[in-house]
Design a protein around this motif. Structure first.
Motif, PDB file in Angstrom:
ATOM      1  N   ILE A 263       2.345   8.790   4.822  1.00 20.14           N
ATOM      2  CA  ILE A 263       3.251   7.820   4.919  1.00 20.14           C
ATOM      3  C   ILE A 263       4.806   8.538   4.576  1.00 20.14           C
ATOM      4  O   ILE A 263       4.770   9.389   3.792  1.00 20.14           O
ATOM      5  CB  ILE A 263       3.183   6.568   3.475  1.00 20.14           C
ATOM      6  CG1 ILE A 263       2.974   7.524   2.150  1.00 20.14           C
ATOM      7  CG2 ILE A 263       1.983   5.870   4.100  1.00 20.14           C
ATOM      8  CD1 ILE A 263       2.830   6.326   1.001  1.00 20.14           C
TER       9      ILE A 263
ATOM     10  N   PRO B 112       4.049   3.768   7.659  1.00 20.79           N
ATOM     11  CA  PRO B 112       2.945   4.405   7.894  1.00 20.79           C
ATOM     12  C   PRO B 112       3.183   5.640   9.334  1.00 20.79           C
ATOM     13  O   PRO B 112       4.032   5.182  10.233  1.00 20.79           O
ATOM     14  CB  PRO B 112       1.816   3.369   8.366  1.00 20.79           C
ATOM     15  CG  PRO B 112       2.799   2.421   8.678  1.00 20.79           C
ATOM     16  CD  PRO B 112       3.849   2.385   8.164  1.00 20.79           C
TER      17      PRO B 112
ATOM     18  N   LEU C 237       2.416  -0.053   0.356  1.00 28.06           N
ATOM     19  CA  LEU C 237       3.445  -0.218   1.079  1.00 28.06           C
ATOM     20  C   LEU C 237       3.811  -1.752   1.116  1.00 28.06           C
ATOM     21  O   LEU C 237       4.952  -1.977   0.825  1.00 28.06           O
ATOM     22  CB  LEU C 237       3.590   0.023   2.526  1.00 28.06           C
ATOM     23  CG  LEU C 237       3.143   1.567   2.743  1.00 28.06           C
ATOM     24  CD1 LEU C 237       3.338   1.710   4.368  1.00 28.06           C
ATOM     25  CD2 LEU C 237       3.980   2.674   2.257  1.00 28.06           C
TER      26      LEU C 237
END
Ligand code: MF3
Ligand code: CO
Length: 252
Positions: A90, A111, A123
């Motif tokens: 990420i 991502p 996230l």
């Protein structure tokens, strides 16, 4: 001292913020396995300058790049490098723009290719927490009502909020009062008022909230090595709903 902005000042902050949003929107589409964070930084630097603006972080307290790129266990302030991104990573991208005397600031985490479901969840919760915090940026509330709402959402989902870095007021300076922590009891701190411009930024760790700074003097990493995510918007407090200035808005 919290500086309230006039409508003319808000217009200038909006211009800086729109450049932040456009830049983030383009560079998040460049993110894929194999690209280096330096390539992304170089692109952002050129793009922002083409808009007759200045990348606000470059040279800020000696910061060496135009954007911050924070990978996996890096929380914030990662320095772009020749490191190539890998599938499953990420990437947090944070960028500031200075234009016509005013700043805009925004960040997102995306991502790299396909990532594990637990990272997707990190996230999602971090971004949701940002929007929940923004919803609370209303004149009936105080600063810590933003903080508290963010902490509640993050911790009820099993993650932790970073304590040692906070959101901030923004305007003629990149960092103005008030500080906006992502934790704390409700109902504390200054009352929110029309004309405040705030950079609200959620920094959320998958594991413990403890962080440390690497020897490069900048990169903030999690102590337990677990991943971390970061989202940020610059917003305006109004008499009605808060207005997000770093969203993509159509130019007319
Ligand atoms: N984006 C950070 C913030 O919101 C500032 C980055 S500091 C820099 O406060 F030095 F990296 F530019
Ligand atoms: Co900021």
């Amino acid at each position: 001292m919290i500086i309230l902005k006039s409508p003319e000042e808000v217009k200038k902050i909006e211009v800086a913020c729109r450049i932040v949003a456009m830049t983030l929107d383009i560079i998040k589409k460049m993110v894929r396995p194999g690209i280096t964070t330096r390539e992304i930084d170089t692109f952002a630097d050129v793009y922002i300058r083409e808009k007759d603006a200045i990348p606000a972080f470059k040279g800020y307290r000696g910061y060496p790049a135009s954007i911050c790129t924070s990978v996996n266990n890096e929380v914030i302030h990662g320095i772009p490098s020749n490191r190539g991104l890998k599938e499953g990573d990420i990437l947090g991208i944070d960028l500031g723009v200075y234009k016509d005397g005013y700043y805009g600031d925004g960040a997102l985490t995306c991502p790299v290719g396909e990532v594990e479901p637990e990272l997707e969840r990190l996230l999602r919760i971090t971004e949701e927490a940002l929007y929940i915090g923004i919803e609370n940026a209303k004149t009936i509330n105080r600063v810590s009502d933003i903080s508290h709402s963010i902490q509640k959402h993050v911790e009820s989902n099993g993650f932790s909020v970073v304590r040692s870095f906070v959101g901030h007021g923004i305007g003629r300076d990149l960092h103005e009062d008030p500080q906006i922590p992502n934790f704390g009891p409700p109902g504390r701190g200054p009352r929110l008022r029309e004309g405040m411009t705030l950079a609200i930024e959620t920094m959320v760790n998958a594991g413990s909230y403890d962080v440390q700074i690497l020897d490069d003097g900048w990169t903030v990493v999690t102590v337990d090595g677990k991943p971390s995510a970061h989202f940020e918007h610059t917003i305006l407090v109004t008499s009605d709903e808060p207005k997000i200035l770093t969203n993509l808005t159509k130019m007319h």
